[in-house]
Scaffold this active site. Sequence first.
Site, mmCIF file in Angstrom:
data_model
loop_
_atom_site.group_PDB
_atom_site.id
_atom_site.type_symbol
_atom_site.label_atom_id
_atom_site.label_comp_id
_atom_site.label_asym_id
_atom_site.label_seq_id
_atom_site.Cartn_x
_atom_site.Cartn_y
_atom_site.Cartn_z
ATOM 1 N N ASP A 188 -0.389 9.935 16.679
ATOM 2 C CA ASP A 188 -1.401 9.751 15.601
ATOM 3 C C ASP A 188 -2.231 8.556 16.076
ATOM 4 O O ASP A 188 -1.876 7.324 14.947
ATOM 5 C CB ASP A 188 -0.527 9.505 14.190
ATOM 6 C CG ASP A 188 -1.444 9.653 13.093
ATOM 7 O OD1 ASP A 188 -2.599 9.848 13.287
ATOM 8 O OD2 ASP A 188 -0.931 9.396 12.040
ATOM 9 N N GLY A 209 5.614 7.073 1.508
ATOM 10 C CA GLY A 209 6.296 6.530 0.627
ATOM 11 C C GLY A 209 5.470 5.053 0.424
ATOM 12 O O GLY A 209 4.322 4.581 0.864
ATOM 13 N N VAL A 210 5.870 4.032 -0.435
ATOM 14 C CA VAL A 210 5.227 2.961 -0.581
ATOM 15 C C VAL A 210 5.813 1.966 0.383
ATOM 16 O O VAL A 210 7.033 1.746 0.588
ATOM 17 C CB VAL A 210 5.857 2.198 -2.201
ATOM 18 C CG1 VAL A 210 4.870 1.488 -2.476
ATOM 19 C CG2 VAL A 210 5.923 3.675 -3.025
ATOM 20 N N VAL A 211 4.628 0.991 0.660
ATOM 21 C CA VAL A 211 5.011 -0.080 1.632
ATOM 22 C C VAL A 211 5.053 -1.650 0.744
ATOM 23 O O VAL A 211 4.273 -1.765 0.088
ATOM 24 C CB VAL A 211 4.122 -0.346 2.766
ATOM 25 C CG1 VAL A 211 4.702 -1.429 3.874
ATOM 26 C CG2 VAL A 211 4.158 1.067 3.572
ATOM 27 N N GLY A 238 1.847 4.761 1.774
ATOM 28 C CA GLY A 238 1.572 5.398 2.927
ATOM 29 C C GLY A 238 1.645 6.824 2.764
ATOM 30 O O GLY A 238 1.659 7.119 1.706
ATOM 31 N N THR A 239 1.762 7.593 3.727
ATOM 32 C CA THR A 239 1.948 9.039 3.730
ATOM 33 C C THR A 239 3.400 9.352 2.909
ATOM 34 O O THR A 239 3.427 10.184 2.259
ATOM 35 C CB THR A 239 1.913 9.768 5.069
ATOM 36 O OG1 THR A 239 0.964 8.888 5.885
ATOM 37 C CG2 THR A 239 1.159 11.149 4.996
ATOM 38 N N LYS A 248 9.126 -0.285 4.276
ATOM 39 C CA LYS A 248 8.977 0.850 3.878
ATOM 40 C C LYS A 248 9.878 1.939 3.293
ATOM 41 O O LYS A 248 10.855 1.923 4.098
ATOM 42 C CB LYS A 248 8.221 1.526 4.950
ATOM 43 C CG LYS A 248 7.569 3.067 4.868
ATOM 44 C CD LYS A 248 6.454 3.512 5.693
ATOM 45 C CE LYS A 248 6.911 4.152 6.818
ATOM 46 N NZ LYS A 248 6.098 4.614 7.984
ATOM 47 N N GLY A 308 0.766 -1.224 0.094
ATOM 48 C CA GLY A 308 0.049 0.248 -0.108
ATOM 49 C C GLY A 308 0.991 1.166 0.076
ATOM 50 O O GLY A 308 1.917 1.145 0.253
#
Lengths: 430, 307
Positions: free
Chosen positions: B127, B16-18, B13-14, B33, B11
């Site tokens: 968060d 970068g890509v995971v 993320g804020t 990540k 997926g």
Amino acid sequence: MDFESSSQARFWMLNELTLSECRAKAAVVQPSTKKRARSFACGYRDRINENMGCSLEAKSRRMMPLDQETLVHFHAHQIQRLIGPNAIFPELQRSSSVLSTAIMLFRRFYLSNSIVDFHPRAMAAASALLAVKVDCEPFLEIDVLSHATSVISIKARSARVCRDELKWVSVQEIEHAEMDLMKGLEYRLRCHHPYGAIKRLSEEMAEILRDTRPQETERYGYRSSWSNSSELYKEELLETLCDRAIAVAQSALVYSDVSFLYAPGKIAFAAVAIALEDFDHYSQLGPRMTEYLRMRFPHKKTTELSDFGSEVSRIIGAISSAPGIDIKHFSIRPNSRHSMAMQMHAMELRRVFSLVARLRECIKRDEAKQKRHFAPCTVEPSPKRRRLSFCVPSGNEGKFYADPIEPARVTPVQTPAYSEERMLYYSTFV
Amino acid sequence: MENYRVTKALGQGTWGVVHMAEQIGSNRVVALKKIKSKTSGEGINFTAIREIKLLREFRHENIIELVDVFVTPDQAVCLVYECAETDLEKVLNNKSIPMSFSDIKQHLSSLLRAISACHDRWILHRDLKPDNMLFLKDGTMKLADFGLARMYGTPKQRLSPQAITLWYKPPELLLGSYEYSSAADMWSVGCIFAELLLRRPFLQGKQTDISQLDTIFTVFGTPNETNWPDHKALPLCARGLLWDDVPAIPFDEIFTGAPRDAISLLRSILALDPNMRFTASQSLSHPYFSNEPPPTPKEKLVLDTPS
């Protein structure tokens, strides 16, 4: 927070033996074909027997660990011009805890790496950059940092001995150095400093001094008219005491190994003791600090307290015997700016500068020749070079790190005796 | 990078890509990540550094383990985490998964243990939301995503009020406070607890801070001298923001069917005044956790649709 469970306690605390082992290995220069940031010092204490990815072969080229340390001290000291309260640009002027983080990251890196492999000036700039991020300070652009190094290098141009060391570092170099730095630190970045403890401790000491022995405060040079208000008395006392203790801790971080050997709380205690000049010739704790200990921890056993006391006096001993630190400098009435110890340190630095310059030259030559074998190269200071009188550019001449900033200017330092050498000015940064 | 074999994308993320990846040699499945700096001239991304610095301090059962870190030549940092199966958000949204009061107790106690470990180290997560509560295969809950986390407790250090996802944001942040502490995290914990009980987000404001405040005040009543004595000092209140007086809705009317001890704990955590809010360790010693029914053992939690 519990210091024992922090990553600093688990991975960055060593003892004298492992520290010197680390340094011996760190001084080994890597072959230029496979240069990688090493990080064996991280957690070294617990995995001595592992293979560290570097061998202590007789043939490998290396500096003497002590010489490397001298150079690391010099560069760690110079970081204060790049970041922290004494930095040369307003954008770089940050709190002294950022400066301390930068210094600590820098020194941790050179526990596993050689100064010949990674130029200390680039690593110093990278430490400053990383420290800002680690301490969650406002964003710092690499350009500014790179520009700062260039301004300093211009100022250092007249200083023959150390101008190669204080070279200009480009943005790309800093970026690469930052990655190497992270690798060399095994990504364990959190740094603990003794300043919080120092503040608290000096508050309590100031209170005790005011309450119990009013005549003691006379020693600290207070005008008698102030004695009317005991609050003011305490405030002033606290301020000087705290500033002095913080200066001691900063210098200890730069020049001594105590931050790798002892917990920050104990270093704070030693720093306050030094600031109070409450220790004797054998660096045993003086009466005021021991009394404070007894008063503050009435439920602890006497043996526990004396263990604590002896550990603190070991720290005091380590700080006062560290090269480049003159304990008299922190005295209430500093008597000498360039004492004997400082001059010795400066001479030592000179020698190491020429040494490392030669070693770098050797390696450059080797790389140019693309030689496969690594012959040990004998490094000696050149006999031809004329001896310049040299003293360490000490950043903020004779003042404490926490002092406010003055605009940077270049001041020539007067060389004492010889008339012909008087012509050879050496610039210091004030 | 050479030590990992990327298997599939998990997926975006804020930061970068995971990716899911396999550690070559040990065959351990991990989540990778990759964080790349968006602005040039800052070097390695500072959120990455913040997350690395904080996660390296932990060795806790309920906090995600940072297995490894490495930098790639293009100045990106790769953070390697243990791989999670699912997260609480997915579990809550999947209505075919039943959730008993015992399950709720287990989830809440895991979360509180993680939070109390953070606060013991003077770390604010900032968060907390169901998406960031991951579950491993064996049912262990792991708190993740420390990209917004900060150290706190240093005097005079200003923290940005622009933190925490809106629905989980405490009123003092919505009112523009710069000096907040662990109580801010506790409000989010309370919101998650309420969400577990209701099975839907508790305070759903509509995108703006003001709307979120309205939502909060319709439930809790407007702040006054009794329920929040020093609210007037907060930036937005000081600038003269006023609300019509609304009385609070009693929790028993919202959480019908919830056990009494749960509501009592919830009321202590979700207090308007941050100084009155329970801390994580106070909450853990609340009788709710010692009363019947006992929390479900983590191995027995149902986290996926029974096939």
